[in-house]
Design an enzyme around this catalytic site. Structure first.
Site, PDB file in Angstrom:
ATOM      1  CB  SER A   1      -0.911   0.001   1.214  1.00 46.51           C
ATOM      2  OG  SER A   1      -0.144   0.225   2.379  1.00 46.51           O
ATOM      3  CE  LYS A   2      -1.702   6.239  -3.003  1.00 42.99           C
ATOM      4  NZ  LYS A   2      -3.142   5.992  -2.844  1.00 42.99           N
ATOM      5  NE  ARG A   3       0.384   0.583   5.753  1.00 39.82           N
ATOM      6  CZ  ARG A   3       0.932  -0.564   6.094  1.00 39.82           C
ATOM      7  NH1 ARG A   3       2.150  -0.596   6.576  1.00 39.82           N
ATOM      8  NH2 ARG A   3       0.273  -1.685   5.938  1.00 39.82           N
ATOM      9  CG  HIS A   4       4.468  -1.054   1.871  1.00 38.11           C
ATOM     10  ND1 HIS A   4       3.154  -1.427   1.870  1.00 38.11           N
ATOM     11  CD2 HIS A   4       5.011  -1.617   2.972  1.00 38.11           C
ATOM     12  CE1 HIS A   4       2.913  -2.194   2.917  1.00 38.11           C
ATOM     13  NE2 HIS A   4       4.013  -2.319   3.602  1.00 38.11           N
ATOM     14  N   GLY A   5       5.833   3.219   0.034  1.00 38.12           N
ATOM     15  CA  GLY A   5       6.547   3.961  -0.983  1.00 38.12           C
ATOM     16  C   GLY A   5       5.760   3.986  -2.269  1.00 38.12           C
TER      17      GLY A   5
END
Length: 482
Positions: free
Chosen positions: A251-255
């Site tokens: 998801s987004k928080r993985h870059g």
RNA sequence: GCUCCUUUCGUCUAGCCUGGUCAGGACUACGCGUUUUCAUCGCGUCAACAGGGGUUCGAAUCCCCUAGGGAGUACCA
């Protein structure tokens, strides 16, 4: 029967790399069997769906080269390809299902449903719908609907187990009572995912459904609907999920997770595709750098791995570098021009300069974006002081080299220093000043470039404006004065 | 909770179906060679069958159990 495969994103965001991967597998499978690759837009979530997302997803797919044969922008025989434009179809079949007794109107309110769910949860039971409205007579429900009472259409779950053979997972089955009667038409008249997806896959004559594993459990409901519809069941392949460093769904928080992000960062679409392909699928000859078009003939559903795959930028970079290395100097120069900002000094250079530059750095970068800093390194007069350069600058020989080069550059009026001239200087330093080996080369490099490492010295120096070099040398003098 | 899926080097994976080469390749890291630097390239090193039972002369491979991870359990898709 011709192979027909679809990619069915919902336009609620940008194209995700996970989506791009399943689109790729679908595309490859369609091409492999000379079939059709269909794009269907699942925009039944009115709140989150946006036309701009549909457009950007199509643009991203096109950038990757995953060109669909039919879609909202490419009408075919089984359109429309946007679910919001197929509402009549869903209504028609849900009415038929109600008629057949395979579905029924449900008048339960959200509040009632919540209470039921809570009770079941407290009792430690699965929060399935209890089937209250199953028993309402046709007459009564017709009347209540005519009176304008808000209602959904629920599917009557059959009382027998289901199973199917998945191309990736093998045999998968579920017990009876796995799910309760689920909603197929919402009270606002929109169909729900499992229902319209099934109707569409059926009517669009989809033969193979290739999608991510998070849909595996949905297959049960869809199987039920296929059965009630009397539709032929397609073959399924549920591909493993993409996960991040913490092993959670990517998801987004993985870059960077959107395809457009990689485009912005100037990755090559072929390289991204190549890498994505490897995340869950393996080449029969264990190759890992290959062109997508070259595996069309060998791509099959039997080489998927079952466990989730972690996205590893290092390997993407490596593959991108491999593609870059295979490009011609002409193409590289064009790409470099694209990547450099409009005010970059790169654009002001001669074609000869650009060619030498491209030749010089092509093996040193993995991504075009790195060109920017390579150009900056040439045109900046900054010097980089670290332990290594400091040590080199502390040598007496370096000081002598610096004085000699300063005097040679004094009054130098040509636009660039030729490689030959730099060679002459080196020879002079070697034979007249008796400085050689490491002291000669490293000293020369730090004085000319302000750094201890870099590309071929003669060539970088030839590419650097003499004025810049002169500035570096004067800065070095300042440093030594301290 | 329940259901389904899953578990081989740090990472992606081959091998599993059809038990029997020091469990192979790639990325990363490290080392050596090439490059009077760096990178590229070449060579090499480190590194894994989740655990426990069973079947078998022999198990990564077949069976069972346990543990971990993931997904689903919506009027999201």
């Amino acid at each position: 029967m011709p192979v027909r495969v679809r990619f069915a994103p919902s336009p609620t965001g940008y194209l995700h790399i996970g989506g791009a991967r399943t689109a790729l597998y679908s595309y490859l499978f369609a091409k492999r069997h000379k079939g059709q690759f269909i794009l269907r837009v699942e925009d039944t979530d009115l709140e989150r769906s946006k036309k701009e997302f549909e457009d950007s997803q199509i643009a991203d797919l096109n950038w990757l080269g995953l060109i669909h044969d039919e879609g909202p922008d490419k009408p075919g025989d089984v359109g429309p390809y946007r679910q919001s434009e197929r509402l009549d179809i869903y209504k028609k079949y849900s009415a038929e299902l109600v008629e057949k007794g395979a579905a029924y109107p449900c008048f339960c309110t959200n509040a009632q449903l919540d209470i039921k769910k809570e009770k079941l949860a407290e009792a430690g039971k699965a929060p399935h719908y209890d089937g209250t409205c199953r028993n309402i007579s046709q007459e009564e429900s017709s009347k209540r609907i005519a009176d304008g009472e808000e209602h959904t259409i629920r599917f009557t779950v059959p009382d027998h187990p289901f199973d199917f053979k998945d191309h990736v997972r093998g045999n998968v089955g579920w017990p009876i009572d796995m799910v309760g009667d689920f909603v197929i038409m919402r009270s606002n008249g929109m169909p729900t995912y499992n229902y319209c997806c099934t109707v569409d896959d059926w009517l669009m004559k989809i033969t193979h459904v290739i999608r991510a594993e998070d849909h595996l459990n949905n297959t049960l409901r869809q199987l039920m609907i296929y059965e009630a519809l009397g539709a032929e069941i397609p073959e399924f392949a549920h591909v493993s999920l993409l996960i991040g460093k913490d092993r959670q769904k990517l998801s987004k928080r993985h870059g960077a997770t959107s395809v457009s992000q990689y485009q912005k960062e100037h990755y090559l679409p072929e390289a991204l595709l190549n890498y994505l392909c490897l995340l869950g699928w393996s080449h029969p000859e264990e190759k890992d750098v290959f062109n997508i078009e070259d595996i069309v003939d060998i791509f099959d559903l039997d080489r998927f791995s079952k466990s989730p795959a972690m996205f590893d930028v290092d390997k993407l970079n490596y593959i991108n570098g491999q593609y870059l290395r295979a490009m011609s100097i002409e193409t590289l120069v064009l790409k470099f021009a694209e990547v450099c900002s409009s005010e970059s000094p790169f654009h002001k250079q001669t074609p000869e300069w650009k060619n030498i530059f491209a030749e010089l750095i092509k093996d040193k970068i993995q991504n075009f974006i790195e060109v920017r800093e390579k150009v900056d390194e040439i045109f900046t007069s900054d010097i980089y002081l670290n332990d290594e350069t400091k040590e080199i600058l502390s040598w007496d020989s370096t000081k002598l080299i610096q004085e000699y080069l300063a005097s040679e550059l004094d009054g130098f009026d040509k636009p660039f220093i030729s490689e030959d001239l730099i060679g002459d200087w080196m020879n002079h330093i070697k034979s007249e000043m008796k400085i050689k080996g490491k002291h000669l080369f490293m000293g020369m490099r730090v004085v000319l470039t302000g750094k201890a490492h870099g590309p071929d010295l003669k060539k970088v120096a030839r590419l650097t404006p003499p004025g810049i070099i002169a500035q570096r040398i004067s800065k070095l003098s300042l440093y030594e004065g301290h």
